[in-house]
Scaffold this active site. Sequence first.
Site, PDB file in Angstrom:
ATOM      1  N   GLU A 125      28.594  30.059  35.783  1.00 49.25           N
ATOM      2  CA  GLU A 125      27.912  31.029  34.935  1.00 49.25           C
ATOM      3  C   GLU A 125      28.855  31.648  33.910  1.00 49.25           C
ATOM      4  O   GLU A 125      28.483  31.830  32.740  1.00 49.25           O
ATOM      5  CB  GLU A 125      27.266  32.114  35.810  1.00 49.25           C
ATOM      6  CG  GLU A 125      26.096  31.575  36.630  1.00 49.25           C
ATOM      7  CD  GLU A 125      25.465  32.620  37.521  1.00 49.25           C
ATOM      8  OE1 GLU A 125      24.239  32.835  37.413  1.00 49.25           O
ATOM      9  OE2 GLU A 125      26.179  33.225  38.338  1.00 49.25           O
ATOM     10  N   GLU A 145      23.057  28.285  44.694  1.00 51.41           N
ATOM     11  CA  GLU A 145      22.498  29.470  45.367  1.00 51.41           C
ATOM     12  C   GLU A 145      21.303  29.163  46.255  1.00 51.41           C
ATOM     13  O   GLU A 145      21.033  29.918  47.201  1.00 51.41           O
ATOM     14  CB  GLU A 145      22.129  30.527  44.319  1.00 51.41           C
ATOM     15  CG  GLU A 145      23.313  31.210  43.656  1.00 51.41           C
ATOM     16  CD  GLU A 145      23.924  30.396  42.513  1.00 51.41           C
ATOM     17  OE1 GLU A 145      24.907  30.878  41.911  1.00 51.41           O
ATOM     18  OE2 GLU A 145      23.416  29.289  42.225  1.00 51.41           O
TER      19      GLU A 145
END
Length: 271
Positions: A125, A145
């Site tokens: 990210e 995730e």
Amino acid sequence: MTQVTELIHPDQQRLQQLDGFSVEINAARERADIILHRPPYNVIAMTARDQLRAVIEALDADERVRVIVLRSQGEHFSSGGDIKGFLEASPEHVSQLAWNVAAPARCSKPVIAANRGYCFGVGFELSLACDFRIATETTQYALPEQKLGQIPGSGGSARLQKMVGIGRTKDIVMRSRRISGKEAYEWGIAVECVADAELEAATDALVDELRSFSPLAQRTAKKLLNDTEDAPLSIAIELEGHCYSRLRSSDDFREGVEAFHGKRKPAFRGS
């Protein structure tokens, strides 16, 4: 090399005792390096996210710096965040994660992510929030995730969807699928994919290339592209025209034109 102790930020305390990374400034090369170093996987702690934001903001205001590089020590960029930290963090702190990770995108200066090995979770990210990503043959990108019963929470899926579309983003996010540096280059996520041993040289070359342009025009281009990413075409063209018009009266534009006609290298000053 200048160390982080010389950086200035409104929240100066954030810059003390950096958690798992360091900062080096090479004023002669107008370059700042943010270096992740928590071996062996460079896990990014919760406190480090706040500190990374503060450091990038300080470097953005530092006149010695033209280009910022986000890189790591060791064979992996980052395996992601401190998972236990998510359970311990307050909802208010968690709500700031995306804002902190977006610091490279908000920065007015070019930010390069030099990725090798694992680049997972918040490591991916952070890299997606940078302007340029250089990958190697060892790089593996992932947003894993789903394996924890979660989704990316710091802009990863949103930025990725803008770059590669909803189909490929679902494939990466919903399956927690890893993609190689080569795939990332072919999909337009990375601007280069080089041999692992060539990452530093490729990063150096991109830094020097970016330094050769007008800093004023470069800042304008970055802000324009960021601001118009979601704009209708007509609005984007209108804003581009206003930016172009403003730059026409700049010293750098005059210098660029004169250097072109004089067949010499321009000496941009950023004004």
